[in-house]
Design a protein around this motif. Structure first.
Motif, mmCIF file in Angstrom:
data_model
loop_
_atom_site.group_PDB
_atom_site.id
_atom_site.type_symbol
_atom_site.label_atom_id
_atom_site.label_comp_id
_atom_site.label_asym_id
_atom_site.label_seq_id
_atom_site.Cartn_x
_atom_site.Cartn_y
_atom_site.Cartn_z
ATOM 1 N N GLY A 4 -26.358 -17.104 2.012
ATOM 2 C CA GLY A 4 -24.915 -17.135 2.182
ATOM 3 C C GLY A 4 -24.379 -16.165 3.218
ATOM 4 O O GLY A 4 -23.252 -15.695 3.101
ATOM 5 N N LYS A 5 -25.186 -15.853 4.247
ATOM 6 C CA LYS A 5 -24.741 -14.933 5.285
ATOM 7 C C LYS A 5 -25.274 -15.396 6.631
ATOM 8 O O LYS A 5 -26.212 -16.210 6.690
ATOM 9 N N PRO A 6 -24.716 -14.896 7.733
ATOM 10 C CA PRO A 6 -25.218 -15.297 9.050
ATOM 11 C C PRO A 6 -26.488 -14.547 9.402
ATOM 12 O O PRO A 6 -26.777 -13.481 8.835
ATOM 13 N N PRO A 7 -27.271 -15.066 10.345
ATOM 14 C CA PRO A 7 -28.469 -14.343 10.794
ATOM 15 C C PRO A 7 -28.112 -13.253 11.792
ATOM 16 O O PRO A 7 -27.053 -13.280 12.422
ATOM 17 N N VAL A 8 -29.005 -12.301 11.931
ATOM 18 C CA VAL A 8 -28.889 -11.289 12.972
ATOM 19 C C VAL A 8 -29.013 -11.965 14.333
ATOM 20 O O VAL A 8 -29.817 -12.888 14.510
ATOM 21 N N GLY A 9 -28.237 -11.527 15.302
ATOM 22 C CA GLY A 9 -28.387 -12.027 16.656
ATOM 23 C C GLY A 9 -29.557 -11.363 17.348
ATOM 24 O O GLY A 9 -30.059 -10.329 16.910
ATOM 25 N N LEU A 24 -29.087 1.430 8.859
ATOM 26 C CA LEU A 24 -29.321 0.749 10.119
ATOM 27 C C LEU A 24 -28.991 -0.735 9.978
ATOM 28 O O LEU A 24 -29.349 -1.368 8.985
ATOM 29 N N ALA A 25 -28.320 -1.298 10.974
ATOM 30 C CA ALA A 25 -27.885 -2.694 10.892
ATOM 31 C C ALA A 25 -27.801 -3.270 12.297
ATOM 32 O O ALA A 25 -27.909 -2.550 13.303
ATOM 33 N N MET A 26 -27.635 -4.595 12.353
ATOM 34 C CA MET A 26 -27.397 -5.278 13.622
ATOM 35 C C MET A 26 -26.309 -6.308 13.407
ATOM 36 O O MET A 26 -26.061 -6.760 12.283
ATOM 37 N N ASN A 27 -25.655 -6.694 14.499
ATOM 38 C CA ASN A 27 -24.559 -7.652 14.406
ATOM 39 C C ASN A 27 -25.054 -9.078 14.312
ATOM 40 O O ASN A 27 -26.066 -9.438 14.919
ATOM 41 N N ALA A 28 -24.321 -9.884 13.574
ATOM 42 C CA ALA A 28 -24.494 -11.332 13.666
ATOM 43 C C ALA A 28 -23.962 -11.787 15.025
ATOM 44 O O ALA A 28 -23.154 -11.100 15.659
ATOM 45 N N HIS A 29 -24.414 -12.944 15.490
ATOM 46 C CA HIS A 29 -24.012 -13.464 16.798
ATOM 47 C C HIS A 29 -22.497 -13.654 16.857
ATOM 48 O O HIS A 29 -21.889 -14.221 15.957
ATOM 49 N N ARG A 30 -21.881 -13.133 17.949
ATOM 50 C CA ARG A 30 -20.438 -13.277 18.180
ATOM 51 C C ARG A 30 -19.621 -12.829 16.973
ATOM 52 O O ARG A 30 -18.640 -13.468 16.602
ATOM 53 N N SER A 31 -20.028 -11.736 16.346
ATOM 54 C CA SER A 31 -19.362 -11.309 15.117
ATOM 55 C C SER A 31 -19.441 -9.800 14.977
ATOM 56 O O SER A 31 -20.374 -9.154 15.480
ATOM 57 N N LEU A 44 -22.047 -6.902 10.075
ATOM 58 C CA LEU A 44 -23.293 -6.163 10.203
ATOM 59 C C LEU A 44 -24.283 -6.598 9.134
ATOM 60 O O LEU A 44 -23.926 -6.738 7.959
ATOM 61 N N ILE A 45 -25.523 -6.793 9.558
ATOM 62 C CA ILE A 45 -26.602 -7.192 8.669
ATOM 63 C C ILE A 45 -27.621 -6.058 8.620
ATOM 64 O O ILE A 45 -28.168 -5.667 9.663
ATOM 65 N N PRO A 46 -27.912 -5.468 7.449
ATOM 66 C CA PRO A 46 -28.913 -4.387 7.379
ATOM 67 C C PRO A 46 -30.280 -4.882 7.841
ATOM 68 O O PRO A 46 -30.667 -6.028 7.591
ATOM 69 N N VAL A 47 -31.022 -4.016 8.518
ATOM 70 C CA VAL A 47 -32.369 -4.354 8.979
ATOM 71 C C VAL A 47 -33.338 -3.241 8.575
ATOM 72 O O VAL A 47 -32.952 -2.079 8.458
#
Length: 440
Positions: A91-96, A159-166, A169-172
């Motif tokens: 239920g969330k977007p992928p990391v870009g 630590l996190a990264m952005n979803a594409h065009r968003s 933040l998604i933890p990595v």
């Protein structure tokens, strides 16, 4: 049939995917409207969720959330947070940043070649067959190549990264595209509260990495020092404040030591350096082979960075020749002065390329262009044409801007003698190229 609204991100469609498009997308159509679909493959039947587009939009954007009929070139994604199908189930977007990870590596290169050919046709009016070369013999499945990585920090300090065009933040907890030295820092185990971003440079020659801490407004110096103290040695640590353009050493050095073809370079803070571990060797080899600089010649290295191409060009033309090295960034230009110290045949100028060319009246035998993603542009191309060099070597990180600038050269009577395209960004849609242009 359901219709999307300007803010509707829940509309789901079943689509058949056709050709690849520049930017990491694939083309599908819904009721005559183009839909740019990510995380798909040509020929697939997929279920997508519309992420951008309303009833009056000329096109929509969408993410694949389920594959109904898979391509034979689809593989398991090597990085779970960037896997669109896994993300959709959660239920969330992928990391870009790894948008081609679901595609077999050979097919990635075939798709990139098709995209490059389409850009040449559309923007330069040229029909030319393209092949995409791997960066080195051991590509490790397109993993472990990034010597630079940038991460965000989420509200919990992780630590996190952005979803594409968003901004989401998604933890990595790892970065498989990065060289081992970056992952070995294990930054995801740290509490990074009071930071907004962390950037890491880990040179391919094995010298000490540099970690840049980008603080939130009002971050405590004591807190920053505590974070630095937990980052494993021998990594250097510095604070980078982009708005003030201020770099503050916390431990070790504020620069990393890079090397290529017998030349040593220092690259400070956020200074530019090619990301792929093999890119400096590959691109320098292409530039030298293409331009074939000779003793006594005068050469310009435009958008020269820290001097990656300037140093070997200066060695080739020798004391009787000359190299004009132009870089816009003040910090990177300072690095170039240190890296090229003692090469009396090099003239280093910090400033915009078009302004420097307007003031520069010496003859040029050859030119190297390595502009940012936006390309050199019409004005620079016309200025170079007026300098009457016999050859121009164009290093490009974007096929669209290269094709547009190539069109300007072609209209001025130049021809594309050679073109090489390199897969310096495996598992992403990006690529790098070298075009050799000569006067017709």
């Amino acid at each position: 049939m359901p219709q999307a609204t300007d803010r509707d991100s829940d509309l789901e469609l079943e689509l058949t995917v056709s050709a690849p498009a520049h930017g990491g997308h694939f083309i599908a159509r819904h009721e005559g409207r183009v839909v740019f679909v990510r995380h798909a493959l040509p020929g697939e039947r997929v279920r997508v969720r519309v992420t951008d587009g309303g009833p009056d939009a000329g096109f929509w954007r969408a993410d694949t959330i389920e594959v109904l009929e898979a391509s034979p070139h689809r593989v398991e994604h090597p990085w779970a947070p960037a896997d669109a199908l896994l993300a959709a189930k959660a239920g969330k977007p992928p990391v870009g940043g790894a948008e081609f990870g679901h595609i077999a590596l050979d097919e990635q290169r075939a798709l990139k070649a098709a995209i490059f050919e389409e850009q040449l046709h559309r923007l330069a009016g040229m029909e030319r067959s393209v092949s995409v070369e791997p960066a080195d013999a051991n590509d490790d499945g397109g993993l472990g190549w990034r010597t630079r990585a940038a991460f965000a920090v989420d509200q919990s300090g992780r630590l996190a990264m952005n979803a594409h065009r968003s901004d989401q933040l998604i933890p990595v907890a790892d970065m498989p595209l990065a060289v081992p030295a970056i992952n070995e820092l294990r930054l995801w185990e740290q509490d990074l509260s009071q930071l907004v971003r962390v950037e890491v440079a880990a040179p391919a020659n094995g010298s000490a990495p540099l970690v840049l801490l980008v603080p939130a407004k009002g971050a405590s110096p004591r807190r920053l020092a505590a974070i630095a103290g937990r980052i494993p040695a021998p990594a250097s640590v510095a604070v980078w404040e982009p708005e003030e353009q201020r770099l503050t050493r916390l431990r070790g050095r504020t620069w990393v030591s890079e090397s290529c073809r017998g030349h040593e370079y220092r690259v400070t803070g956020e200074g530019f350096w090619q990301i792929h571990r093999s890119a400096p060797q590959v691109l320098t080899g292409a530039v030298l082979a293409g331009l074939d600089p000779q003793p006594g010649q005068r050469v310009a290295d435009l958008y020269a960075g820290a001097g990656l191409f300037t140093a070997p060009l200066a060695a080739a033309v020798g004391p009787s020749g000359g190299v004009l090295s132009v870089e816009g960034s003040p910090g990177t230009s300072r690095d170039a002065r240190k890296n090229l110290h003692g090469m009396e045949q090099v003239q280093i100028v910090q400033g915009k390329v078009e302004n420097v060319l307007q003031r520069h009246h010496d003859r040029l035998d050859a030119v190297v262009l390595d502009p940012p993603r936006a390309g050199a542009g019409r004005k620079v191309v016309e200025q170079l044409h007026g300098k009457r060099p016999s050859v121009v070597g164009y290093v490009a990180c974007d096929p669209a801007s290269f094709a547009r600038d190539l069109g300007y050269f072609l209209k001025l009577g130049w021809e594309l003698r050679d073109l090489r395209v390199f897969d310096l960004y495996p598992n992403t849609h990006h690529m790098e190229s070298f075009g050799l242009l000569v006067r017709a």
